[in-house]
Design a protein around this motif. Structure first.
Motif, PDB file in Angstrom:
ATOM      1  N   PRO A 143      43.699  52.603  56.150  1.00 40.29           N
ATOM      2  CA  PRO A 143      44.952  52.779  56.891  1.00 40.29           C
ATOM      3  C   PRO A 143      46.082  53.380  56.070  1.00 40.29           C
ATOM      4  O   PRO A 143      46.842  54.216  56.562  1.00 40.29           O
ATOM      5  N   ARG A 144      46.220  52.999  54.821  1.00 40.79           N
ATOM      6  CA  ARG A 144      47.349  53.487  54.025  1.00 40.79           C
ATOM      7  C   ARG A 144      47.193  54.955  53.648  1.00 40.79           C
ATOM      8  O   ARG A 144      48.174  55.612  53.284  1.00 40.79           O
ATOM      9  N   LEU A 145      45.964  55.471  53.734  1.00 37.87           N
ATOM     10  CA  LEU A 145      45.752  56.897  53.491  1.00 37.87           C
ATOM     11  C   LEU A 145      45.694  57.685  54.787  1.00 37.87           C
ATOM     12  O   LEU A 145      45.445  58.889  54.777  1.00 37.87           O
ATOM     13  N   ASN A 146      45.936  57.000  55.903  1.00 36.69           N
ATOM     14  CA  ASN A 146      45.989  57.675  57.200  1.00 36.69           C
ATOM     15  C   ASN A 146      47.380  58.277  57.381  1.00 36.69           C
ATOM     16  O   ASN A 146      48.301  57.637  57.887  1.00 36.69           O
ATOM     17  N   LEU A 147      47.539  59.511  56.958  1.00 31.14           N
ATOM     18  CA  LEU A 147      48.843  60.164  57.007  1.00 31.14           C
ATOM     19  C   LEU A 147      49.106  60.814  58.352  1.00 31.14           C
ATOM     20  O   LEU A 147      50.113  61.505  58.533  1.00 31.14           O
ATOM     21  N   ALA A 148      48.210  60.585  59.309  1.00 33.75           N
ATOM     22  CA  ALA A 148      48.417  61.073  60.668  1.00 33.75           C
ATOM     23  C   ALA A 148      49.341  60.148  61.446  1.00 33.75           C
ATOM     24  O   ALA A 148      50.010  60.564  62.389  1.00 33.75           O
ATOM     25  N   SER A 149      49.380  58.898  61.050  1.00 32.38           N
ATOM     26  CA  SER A 149      50.024  57.868  61.864  1.00 32.38           C
ATOM     27  C   SER A 149      51.435  57.540  61.386  1.00 32.38           C
ATOM     28  O   SER A 149      51.704  57.453  60.190  1.00 32.38           O
ATOM     29  N   PHE A 150      52.319  57.324  62.358  1.00 32.15           N
ATOM     30  CA  PHE A 150      53.671  56.835  62.082  1.00 32.15           C
ATOM     31  C   PHE A 150      53.691  55.310  61.962  1.00 32.15           C
ATOM     32  O   PHE A 150      54.705  54.726  61.589  1.00 32.15           O
ATOM     33  N   VAL A 151      52.593  54.671  62.313  1.00 31.08           N
ATOM     34  CA  VAL A 151      52.574  53.220  62.468  1.00 31.08           C
ATOM     35  C   VAL A 151      52.467  52.519  61.114  1.00 31.08           C
ATOM     36  O   VAL A 151      51.711  52.929  60.229  1.00 31.08           O
ATOM     37  N   GLY A 200      39.588  61.008  50.674  1.00 29.04           N
ATOM     38  CA  GLY A 200      40.089  59.806  51.335  1.00 29.04           C
ATOM     39  C   GLY A 200      41.306  60.043  52.207  1.00 29.04           C
ATOM     40  O   GLY A 200      41.695  59.164  52.982  1.00 29.04           O
ATOM     41  N   TRP A 201      41.918  61.231  52.111  1.00 30.38           N
ATOM     42  CA  TRP A 201      43.132  61.508  52.881  1.00 30.38           C
ATOM     43  C   TRP A 201      42.812  61.824  54.339  1.00 30.38           C
ATOM     44  O   TRP A 201      41.887  62.582  54.624  1.00 30.38           O
ATOM     45  N   ILE A 202      43.583  61.272  55.241  1.00 28.52           N
ATOM     46  CA  ILE A 202      43.491  61.635  56.657  1.00 28.52           C
ATOM     47  C   ILE A 202      44.776  62.386  56.998  1.00 28.52           C
ATOM     48  O   ILE A 202      45.841  61.795  57.203  1.00 28.52           O
ATOM     49  N   VAL A 203      44.672  63.710  57.005  1.00 27.55           N
ATOM     50  CA  VAL A 203      45.814  64.584  57.293  1.00 27.55           C
ATOM     51  C   VAL A 203      45.460  65.388  58.544  1.00 27.55           C
ATOM     52  O   VAL A 203      44.551  66.215  58.501  1.00 27.55           O
ATOM     53  N   PRO A 204      46.130  65.160  59.651  1.00 31.67           N
ATOM     54  CA  PRO A 204      45.735  65.821  60.903  1.00 31.67           C
ATOM     55  C   PRO A 204      46.094  67.301  60.915  1.00 31.67           C
ATOM     56  O   PRO A 204      47.082  67.729  60.335  1.00 31.67           O
ATOM     57  N   ALA A 205      45.254  68.071  61.574  1.00 30.12           N
ATOM     58  CA  ALA A 205      45.544  69.472  61.866  1.00 30.12           C
ATOM     59  C   ALA A 205      45.547  69.629  63.386  1.00 30.12           C
ATOM     60  O   ALA A 205      44.680  69.080  64.068  1.00 30.12           O
ATOM     61  N   HIS A 226      49.461  79.125  69.422  1.00 31.01           N
ATOM     62  CA  HIS A 226      48.784  79.892  68.372  1.00 31.01           C
ATOM     63  C   HIS A 226      49.169  79.399  66.976  1.00 31.01           C
ATOM     64  O   HIS A 226      48.537  79.782  65.984  1.00 31.01           O
ATOM     65  N   VAL A 227      50.202  78.570  66.896  1.00 33.82           N
ATOM     66  CA  VAL A 227      50.650  78.030  65.611  1.00 33.82           C
ATOM     67  C   VAL A 227      49.905  76.731  65.335  1.00 33.82           C
ATOM     68  O   VAL A 227      50.053  75.756  66.063  1.00 33.82           O
ATOM     69  N   ALA A 228      49.082  76.738  64.297  1.00 37.41           N
ATOM     70  CA  ALA A 228      48.390  75.522  63.866  1.00 37.41           C
ATOM     71  C   ALA A 228      49.107  74.969  62.637  1.00 37.41           C
ATOM     72  O   ALA A 228      49.710  75.716  61.868  1.00 37.41           O
ATOM     73  N   LEU A 229      49.038  73.675  62.465  1.00 33.54           N
ATOM     74  CA  LEU A 229      49.755  73.072  61.346  1.00 33.54           C
ATOM     75  C   LEU A 229      49.076  71.794  60.885  1.00 33.54           C
ATOM     76  O   LEU A 229      48.255  71.204  61.595  1.00 33.54           O
ATOM     77  N   LEU A 230      49.426  71.382  59.702  1.00 35.53           N
ATOM     78  CA  LEU A 230      49.053  70.093  59.128  1.00 35.53           C
ATOM     79  C   LEU A 230      50.311  69.241  59.061  1.00 35.53           C
ATOM     80  O   LEU A 230      51.417  69.773  58.901  1.00 35.53           O
ATOM     81  N   ARG A 231      50.157  67.923  59.182  1.00 37.15           N
ATOM     82  CA  ARG A 231      51.333  67.053  59.162  1.00 37.15           C
ATOM     83  C   ARG A 231      51.057  65.809  58.344  1.00 37.15           C
ATOM     84  O   ARG A 231      50.028  65.154  58.509  1.00 37.15           O
ATOM     85  N   VAL A 232      51.996  65.506  57.467  1.00 39.23           N
ATOM     86  CA  VAL A 232      51.920  64.291  56.657  1.00 39.23           C
ATOM     87  C   VAL A 232      53.117  63.409  57.002  1.00 39.23           C
ATOM     88  O   VAL A 232      54.271  63.832  56.869  1.00 39.23           O
TER      89      VAL A 232
END
Length: 500
Positions: free
Chosen positions: A56-64, A400-405, A414-420
């Motif tokens: 969970p702590r490496l889940n950088l997709a989540s605001f929770v 181990g990083w979960i970084v959503p695309a 057409h704009v793709a991005l990654l978010r941390v």
């Protein structure tokens, strides 16, 4: 003569869990097992399978929130068996909820103090429920007004940006409200207040502004929206209000940007939702909805029950829910205080800037997030000819990083991005480590022999390393048709699958 006992092969009391038959038996998946399972075995089997989840702590997709102090963890466990709805049986828990409502209302500059009244609001299971309640209040108030005026009340609409969280679409669909979306454009990924006000008509129940876009963390200009809408209301005679979805930003702005006008200081803001389980620093399961005054919550939406021991007002979509998260929120409010929240949010912002600077130093990314907003770093590749953001995301999982695309909303899809997402427990050390791992991934992808994209990148794709692509993003793919490459069936089946 002493008695002897013959132990059965299934008697787990004489075996370790891993020596018992349960470890080799097929686990129950679709049908409840006929017989009971020893508690130690049930725990071990489930715990082992859960090891395959991400951290969970490496889940950088989540605001929770993914970390709380042990003292709060203990409070949560101590109150797990309390049903919050039993207000008469648990009056102290109810009092703690009311304190939270008043503290948060005060944080959002609600005018309840001026009338010497308690704030109007309630705890929810998250911002999704809070938004449903706020939307229902706006719809009912608009309907009541239209009925009194003898006008049609069957075609309500709500104006939002296309960047809103999916709960707004759920509200519109579930409660039969037309959703009028302001389209985003490239380099402007939030709702344009000018275009939003242009969409407002006599059937608009409210305009929803986002304080912290899900896509890039950006704050929408609520002050400008308020000023433009005031002018339109004056010209038309309408009284179209504003709701602020502050799920992410509600616990950011008061501490980092106290001069920013987005809350009840603006006259048209009638309700605000915020997620306690995001930057309110509580584990998943708590949100809040605050109204400007009790007049903004129609009385006919409030139910009164007495079958739990006393008259109890209730305005929620669900009934039973746990008390733990409410108690945890009160703990955080008094434990951190204004000073503690400010320090935590400053740390989050500073670590976001460290990550941003590290990404900029690579000269490989375009930053799509803003410095003022939720501590989020959103970025896209400047050059996507060799690989895309989805491949970067997939390769980061090996570390181990979960970084959503993902892609932006319609008209900027057409704009793709990654978010941390930078949370309380994401330190500068982790920020610097993430930059190093991203740099390592880029170097690996640079060495690929063919232009490679993820399965999200298009149709007619085949894997180039031994498996037919089925959208699981586990393998590199080339945008080639089957007719363009000589493949045998056995080459397309992963070796492990063949041996099985």
């Amino acid at each position: 003569m002493g008695l002897s006992k013959t132990f059965s092969a299934s008697d787990v009391s004489v075996h370790s869990t891993f020596a018992s038959r349960y470890i080799r038996d097929k686990p129950a998946k679709y049908k409840m097992p006929e017989n009971s399972t020893p508690k130690e075995v049930a725990y071990q089997v489930i715990s082992d399978e859960l090891m395959l989840d991400g951290k969970p702590r490496l889940n950088l997709a989540s605001f929770v929130t993914t970390w709380m102090e042990p003292e709060c963890d203990k409070l949560i466990m101590d109150s797990m068996n309390k049903n919050y709805v039993d207000m008469d049986e648990y009056p102290v828990t109810t009092e703690l909820q009311n304190r939270c409502v008043n503290m948060i209302a005060d944080l959002f500059n609600a005018p309840h103090k001026e009338s010497d009244e308690a704030a109007t609001g309630t705890g929810t299971v998250g911002s999704s429920e809070a938004i449903m309640l706020a939307g229902l209040a706006f719809k009912r108030k608009w309907q009541n007004k239209r009925k009194a005026e003898g006008k049609p009340y069957d075609r309500p609409n709500i104006v939002t940006g296309a960047n809103v969280q999916v709960c707004w679409e759920k509200f519109a669909r579930y409660f039969e409200v037309e959703l009028k979306e302001v389209k985003v454009t490239e380099d402007y990924y939030v709702m344009d207040p000018v275009k939003a006000v242009e969409l407002v008509d006599e059937n608009t129940i409210c305009v929803a502004a986002i304080l912290g876009s899900t896509y890039n963390g950006e704050f929408e200009d609520v002050k400008l929206l308020n000023d433009l809408l005031l002018e339109k209301n004056k010209q038309t005679g309408w009284d179209t209000p504003i709701h602020v979805d502050a799920a992410s930003g509600g616990f950011i702005a008061p501490f980092l940007y106290p001069e920013l006008e987005w809350d009840f200081r603006l006259p048209l803001v009638k309700s605000i939702n915020v997620s306690g389980h995001k930057y309110g620093l509580v584990y998943a399961g708590v949100g809040w909805i605050i109204w400007r005054s009790k007049e903004d919550l129609p009385e006919d939406l409030i139910f009164h029950i007495n079958y739990l021991g006393a008259d109890q007002p209730t305005f929620t979509l669900n009934f039973s829910k746990g008390s733990s998260q409410i108690i945890a929120q009160y703990y955080q409010l008094i434990r951190q205080g204004f000073e503690g929240y400010r320090n935590i949010m400053e740390n989050c912002h500073n670590n976001a800037m460290v990550l941003k600077a590290g990404l900029e130093k690579t000269e490989r990314f375009k930053i799509l997030s803003k410095d003022i907003g939720v501590p989020v770093v959103a970025f896209s590749l400047k050059d996507r000819s060799h690989y895309d953001e989805y491949m970067v995301s997939e390769h980061l999982r090996r570390f181990g990083w979960i970084v959503p695309a993902y892609s932006m909303p319609e008209d900027a899809k057409h704009v793709a991005l990654l978010r941390v997402v930078i949370r309380e427990d994401f330190s500068r050390t982790l920020a610097e480590r993430l930059v190093l791992d991203i740099t390592h991934v880029l170097k690996e992808l640079d060495k690929l022999p063919l232009p490679s994209v993820s399965p999200n990148g298009g149709d007619d794709q085949v894997c180039i390393n031994g498996g037919i692509c089925n959208g699981n993003m586990n393998t590199l793919v080339a945008k080639k048709k089957f007719s363009d490459i000589d493949l045998k069936e056995e080459d397309c089946i992963p070796k492990l699958a063949k041996s099985a």
